[in-house]
Design an enzyme around this catalytic site. Structure first.
Site, short mmCIF file in Angstrom:
data_model
loop_
_atom_site.label_atom_id
_atom_site.label_comp_id
_atom_site.label_asym_id
_atom_site.label_seq_id
_atom_site.Cartn_x
_atom_site.Cartn_y
_atom_site.Cartn_z
N MET A 110 -0.58 5.09 7.06
CA MET A 110 0.95 4.40 6.84
C MET A 110 1.78 5.20 5.73
O MET A 110 0.93 6.30 4.56
CB MET A 110 0.43 3.05 6.59
CG MET A 110 0.22 2.40 8.17
SD MET A 110 -0.39 0.56 7.63
CE MET A 110 -0.52 0.01 9.41
N ILE A 136 1.00 -1.43 0.51
CA ILE A 136 0.19 -0.16 -0.10
C ILE A 136 0.97 1.18 -0.01
O ILE A 136 0.81 2.49 -0.28
CB ILE A 136 -0.84 -0.08 1.27
CG1 ILE A 136 -0.22 -0.19 2.50
CG2 ILE A 136 -2.16 -1.48 1.20
CD1 ILE A 136 -0.93 0.88 3.90
N ASP A 137 1.96 1.47 0.19
CA ASP A 137 2.69 2.25 0.51
C ASP A 137 3.57 2.38 -0.84
O ASP A 137 3.99 3.93 -0.95
CB ASP A 137 4.64 2.07 1.45
CG ASP A 137 3.63 1.42 2.66
OD1 ASP A 137 3.06 1.95 3.54
OD2 ASP A 137 4.90 0.44 3.07
N GLU A 156 2.93 8.89 8.44
CA GLU A 156 3.51 7.95 9.47
C GLU A 156 5.21 8.49 9.87
O GLU A 156 5.67 8.52 10.85
CB GLU A 156 3.54 6.58 9.87
CG GLU A 156 4.46 5.66 8.50
CD GLU A 156 4.10 4.28 8.72
OE1 GLU A 156 3.15 4.17 9.87
OE2 GLU A 156 4.11 3.20 7.58
O1 F6P Z 1 4.29 -1.47 4.29
C1 F6P Z 1 3.26 -2.06 4.86
C2 F6P Z 1 3.14 -1.46 6.04
O2 F6P Z 1 1.87 -1.37 6.25
C3 F6P Z 1 3.68 0.21 6.33
O3 F6P Z 1 2.61 1.28 5.59
C4 F6P Z 1 3.48 0.09 7.66
O4 F6P Z 1 4.79 1.07 7.85
C5 F6P Z 1 4.23 -1.52 8.29
O5 F6P Z 1 3.14 -2.04 6.77
C6 F6P Z 1 2.97 -1.87 9.09
O6 F6P Z 1 3.42 -2.75 9.96
P1 F6P Z 1 3.10 -4.13 10.79
O7 F6P Z 1 2.13 -5.01 10.52
O8 F6P Z 1 4.44 -4.90 10.75
O9 F6P Z 1 2.66 -3.27 11.90
#
Ligand code: F6P
Length: 418
Positions: free
Chosen positions: A172, A129-130, A226
């Site tokens: 995110m 999604i990033d 974030e």
């Molecule tokens: O890489 C995808 C992502 O959704 C990022 O946007 C976010 O920083 C991270 O995963 C969060 O990861 P987790 O599911 O380990 O909390």
């Protein structure tokens, strides 16, 4: 194409993104067309290391393209090269897997490249999604995340407007601002803060709050990526990126209090609502093409070690080696960012609304004056000086005349009644 190829392994690693199931279905469909079997390794690299999988059948994947999440699970299981690589190779050999398809983000791409260097035939499908994967314009899952975020931001904006509040909303995106940027544009946010711009400028935000308050807009939505920061590194919570919205809201509240600026500040976090939402039509169709591409590439020895993408309606491959470990940041000279800054400037001045409000307040005087002097040219000159379209000014004037006439009529009937 490799004629000896009859079994594909697939695993999904990293964080979820809408469209994973559509990729899996695409792989199974194309594999089935060529009489190949597909083994789905469970819970990311954990399934590869421990040899845990399910055989994916037509029945199992029938309607999964419409669902968020991952049919075969997903994880951030860390692979220790020395200890786990031999186990992975042995597990794949034992099951007769000829090639492996990895579905994942930037971290998974690095893992896939390590597996490739370890002698495994691998093809990678970029997911996140990033949207921060280098070499491709868009990763699947991004469109759904933007769509969902825009939906939620619209509701937050209405809340801000009707309750006269400032919302600081976190989203995110890992170390880049793609998601914040596009969600902010789509959701009509007052200001979007992304890490590529450098440290957050608190003074600029305070002046935004004050300017809007002067125009009667004591509300707004600040969308903060974030990884946006104050210059001293990214904020973390529970060992993950996060917490910047709370920190920003608290700093702004404190400054507002110190400087006697009235502002009702609230926070919200779109966080985990975006990754497993029902995939948009775009993500379903895009992911299906990527699944097809992966199932084709894996059988082609010349395509092994590539990442699949779709460019101008054609499946294309990019060598994993050339993009692994790289990250795509927001281009601050690009159209998306230009749109963002242009709209931010618009939101912070609001001169047109302020001037229109002034016109309405001074209506009786203006109307008398207009009665005596107005012709089209004068109205056009006024519109130019106010910085609004002539048509808009005419509409406001018409409204005023109507209100005036209504009031006059009400006044005379009140007089005749008394
Ligand atoms: O890489 C995808 C992502 O959704 C990022 O946007 C976010 O920083 C991270 O995963 C969060 O990861 P987790 O599911 O380990 O909390």
């Amino acid at each position: 194409m490799d004629p000896q190829f009859d079994k594909i392994g697939v695993f999904v690693s990293g964080g979820p993104a809408a469209g994973i199931n559509a990729v899996i279905k695409g792989i199974v469909q194309e594999a089935d067309n060529h009489g190949m079997q597909v083994l789905g390794y469970l819970n990311g690299a954990w399934g590869l290391v421990h040899g845990r999988f399910v055989q994916l059948t037509r029945q199992m994947v029938e309607d999964i393209h419409i669902l968020g999440g991952s049919l075969i699970g997903i994880s951030r299981h860390r692979v220790d090269e020395e200890r786990d690589l031999p186990a992975i190779c042995a597990n794949l050999r034992r099951e007769g897997v000829d090639g492996l398809i990895s579905i994942g983000g930037e971290g998974t791409l690095q893992l896939a490249d390590r597996l490739r260097r370890g002698g495994i035939r691998v093809v990678h499908v970029p997911k996140t999604i990033d949207n921060d994967i280098a070499g491709i314009p868009r990763s699947f899952g991004f469109d759904t995340a933007v769509h969902e975020a825009a939906r939620m931001l619209t509701a937050i904006k209405l809340d801000a407007h009707s309750s006269g509040s400032w919302f600081v909303v976190e989203i995110m995106g890992r170390y880049t601002g793609h998601l914040a940027l596009e969600a902010g544009l789509a959701g009509g946010c007052t200001r979007v803060l992304i890490p590529e711009e450098g440290p957050i400028d608190l003074e600029a935000l305070l002046s935004l709050i004050q300017t809007r308050a002067r125009c009667g807009h004591s509300w707004g939505v600040l969308l903060v990526a974030e990884s946006a920061h104050f210059g001293a590194g990214h904020l973390q919570r529970y060992g993950r990126l996060g917490g910047v919205s709370e920190e920003l809201a608290s700093r702004l509240s404190q400054l507002c209090e110190e400087r006697k600026i009235e502002a009702r500040i609230r926070t919200s976090n779109l966080g985990y609502f975006l990754r497993c939402a029902e995939p948009t039509g775009f993500d379903r169709a895009y992911a299906a093409q990527l699944g097809l591409g992966a199932a084709r590439f894996i059988r082609d020895p010349d395509r092994a070690g590539q990442m699949v993408t779709v460019c101008d309606d054609h499946l294309e491959g990019i060598s994993m080696e050339s993009v692994a470990g790289k990250q795509k940041a927001v281009d601050l000279t690009g159209a998306r960012y230009q749109a963002l800054t242009a709209f931010a400037a618009y939101e912070s001045t609001q001169t047109d609304l302020a001037d229109l409000a002034r016109v309405q307040q001074t209506a009786p005087r203006s109307l008398n004056w207009l009665d005596r002097h107005a012709d089209m040219e004068t109205v056009e000159q006024m519109a130019m000086r106010l910085g609004v379209a002539t048509q808009d000014l005419l509409e406001v004037l018409e409204d005023i005349v109507q209100v005036q006439e209504g009031e006059a009529a009400a006044g005379s009937s009140a007089c005749s009644a008394s």
